[in-house]
Scaffold this active site. Structure first.
Site, PDB file in Angstrom:
ATOM      1  N   CYS A  79     -45.110 -81.235 -43.130  1.00  0.00           N
ATOM      2  CA  CYS A  79     -45.929 -81.955 -42.149  1.00  0.00           C
ATOM      3  C   CYS A  79     -46.739 -83.040 -42.871  1.00  0.00           C
ATOM      4  O   CYS A  79     -47.402 -82.758 -43.864  1.00  0.00           O
ATOM      5  CB  CYS A  79     -46.838 -80.932 -41.488  1.00  0.00           C
ATOM      6  N   GLU A  80     -46.664 -84.272 -42.367  1.00  0.00           N
ATOM      7  CA  GLU A  80     -47.332 -85.366 -43.085  1.00  0.00           C
ATOM      8  C   GLU A  80     -48.852 -85.330 -42.947  1.00  0.00           C
ATOM      9  O   GLU A  80     -49.552 -86.009 -43.687  1.00  0.00           O
ATOM     10  CB  GLU A  80     -46.787 -86.725 -42.623  1.00  0.00           C
ATOM     11  N   HIS A  82     -50.790 -82.369 -42.993  1.00  0.00           N
ATOM     12  CA  HIS A  82     -51.431 -81.313 -43.772  1.00  0.00           C
ATOM     13  C   HIS A  82     -50.686 -80.983 -45.067  1.00  0.00           C
ATOM     14  O   HIS A  82     -51.161 -80.182 -45.874  1.00  0.00           O
ATOM     15  CB  HIS A  82     -51.532 -80.033 -42.924  1.00  0.00           C
TER      16      HIS A  82
HETATM   17  N1  LIG Z   1     -46.728 -84.688 -32.803  1.00  0.00           N
HETATM   18  C1  LIG Z   1     -46.765 -83.972 -33.931  1.00  0.00           C
HETATM   19  N2  LIG Z   1     -47.938 -83.491 -34.362  1.00  0.00           N
HETATM   20  C2  LIG Z   1     -47.938 -82.763 -35.488  1.00  0.00           C
HETATM   21  C3  LIG Z   1     -46.787 -82.485 -36.226  1.00  0.00           C
HETATM   22  N3  LIG Z   1     -47.134 -81.718 -37.283  1.00  0.00           N
HETATM   23  C4  LIG Z   1     -48.462 -81.525 -37.182  1.00  0.00           C
HETATM   24  N4  LIG Z   1     -48.955 -82.160 -36.094  1.00  0.00           N
HETATM   25  C5  LIG Z   1     -50.307 -82.246 -35.538  1.00  0.00           C
HETATM   26  O1  LIG Z   1     -51.038 -83.279 -36.136  1.00  0.00           O
HETATM   27  C6  LIG Z   1     -52.364 -83.165 -35.635  1.00  0.00           C
HETATM   28  C7  LIG Z   1     -53.363 -83.698 -36.616  1.00  0.00           C
HETATM   29  O2  LIG Z   1     -54.569 -83.656 -35.902  1.00  0.00           O
HETATM   30  P1  LIG Z   1     -56.024 -83.783 -36.546  1.00  0.00           P
HETATM   31  O3  LIG Z   1     -57.018 -83.470 -35.469  1.00  0.00           O
HETATM   32  O4  LIG Z   1     -56.137 -85.095 -37.259  1.00  0.00           O
HETATM   33  O5  LIG Z   1     -55.984 -82.668 -37.679  1.00  0.00           O
HETATM   34  P2  LIG Z   1     -56.709 -81.250 -37.698  1.00  0.00           P
HETATM   35  O6  LIG Z   1     -58.193 -81.418 -37.515  1.00  0.00           O
HETATM   36  O7  LIG Z   1     -56.272 -80.571 -38.952  1.00  0.00           O
HETATM   37  O8  LIG Z   1     -56.093 -80.556 -36.397  1.00  0.00           O
HETATM   38  P3  LIG Z   1     -55.835 -79.028 -36.092  1.00  0.00           P
HETATM   39  O9  LIG Z   1     -54.451 -78.702 -36.579  1.00  0.00           O
HETATM   40  O10 LIG Z   1     -55.925 -78.957 -34.590  1.00  0.00           O
HETATM   41  O11 LIG Z   1     -56.873 -78.216 -36.785  1.00  0.00           O
HETATM   42  C8  LIG Z   1     -52.525 -81.694 -35.264  1.00  0.00           C
HETATM   43  O12 LIG Z   1     -52.658 -81.618 -33.878  1.00  0.00           O
HETATM   44  C9  LIG Z   1     -51.188 -81.075 -35.714  1.00  0.00           C
HETATM   45  O13 LIG Z   1     -50.798 -79.984 -34.898  1.00  0.00           O
HETATM   46  C10 LIG Z   1     -45.556 -83.022 -35.757  1.00  0.00           C
HETATM   47  O14 LIG Z   1     -44.488 -82.859 -36.340  1.00  0.00           O
HETATM   48  N5  LIG Z   1     -45.602 -83.757 -34.611  1.00  0.00           N
HETATM   49 ZN   LIG Z   2     -49.571 -80.161 -40.043  1.00  0.00          ZN
END
Ligand SMILES: Nc1nc2c(ncn2[C@@H]2O[C@H](COP(=O)(O)OP(=O)(O)OP(=O)(O)O)[C@@H](O)[C@H]2O)c(=O)[nH]1
Ligand SMILES: [Zn+2]
Length: 192
Positions: A79-80, A82
């Protein structure tokens, strides 16, 4: 990556381990920065791959006008957002135009796009667009089912939800073709 850059990354990673509360000099961790760098290089090796080389002339003129499906192609990507894995299965179908592709090349292409920092939607589109470009088929469909560890081991911590994405090109945008593809990829596995 040249030696100087590699060494810089090794030092940075060692510092990170220290700042996280670890003792980088202890037995189990001495080689960890090297292991980490080698592992992350492998997991992002898709950037370096050359698609024409992978296809390796495995495009064959064969008279076949119906659907070809390779399903349950397992993959691991990162995942880009995290830099935590997401993993699952890719299902690919196409209806040839003038040529078919060597079957093994389809999972090879999946790995080219999986071994990068990705989002699932982009990976789905890239696989479909690549097959459309090189095979010039009547149509192509790609479906990916994946678990995202960033939604499981952290964040919302949902263990059972998984994400499905699809990308349809050409005749796979027609309702009947799309339905046939989806029905075939979701039919139970047969013993034979
Ligand atoms: N559309 C999409 N979203 C992804 C993918 N992999 C991870 N994400 C999402 O990328 C988003 C990044 O959101 P942020 O709010 O910036 O990050 P965060 O605070 O770590 O979010 P949480 O995961 O909700 O704790 C999250 O909602 C993840 O679930 C993917 O392959 N596609
Ligand atoms: Zn992620």
């Amino acid at each position: 990556m040249d030696d100087k850059t590699y060494d810089q990354h090794r030092q940075n990673f060692t510092k990170l381990l220290e700042d996280l509360g670890e003792k980088p000099s202890r037995d189990g961790l001495v080689k960890t920065p090297d292991r980490y760098l080698q592992s992350i290089q492998f997991l992002t090796s898709g950037y370096e791959e050359d698609i024409p080389t992978i296809l390796n002339d495995a495009l064959f003129d064969v008279e076949y006008q119906d659907m070809v499906i390779v399903r349950n192609i397992e993959f691991y990507s990162l995942c880009e957002h995290h830099v935590i894995p997401f993993y699952g299965q890719v299902h690919v179908g196409y209806i040839p135009g003038k040529r078919v592709v060597g079957l093994s090349k389809i999972p090879r292409l999946v790995d080219v796009f999986a071994r990068r920092l990705q989002v699932q939607e982009r990976m789905t589109n890239q696989i479909a667009a690549c097959l459309q470009e090189y095979l010039e088929p009547e149509g192509v469909g790609v479906v990916i089912d994946a678990y995202h560890l960033c939604m499981m081991m952290r964040g919302v911590e949902k263990q059972k939800s998984y994400t499905t994405t699809s990308s349809m090109h050409g005749c796979f945008r027609n309702v009947d073709t799309r339905q046939e593809f989806l029905k075939l990829i979701h039919s139970p596995r047969r013993d034979f």
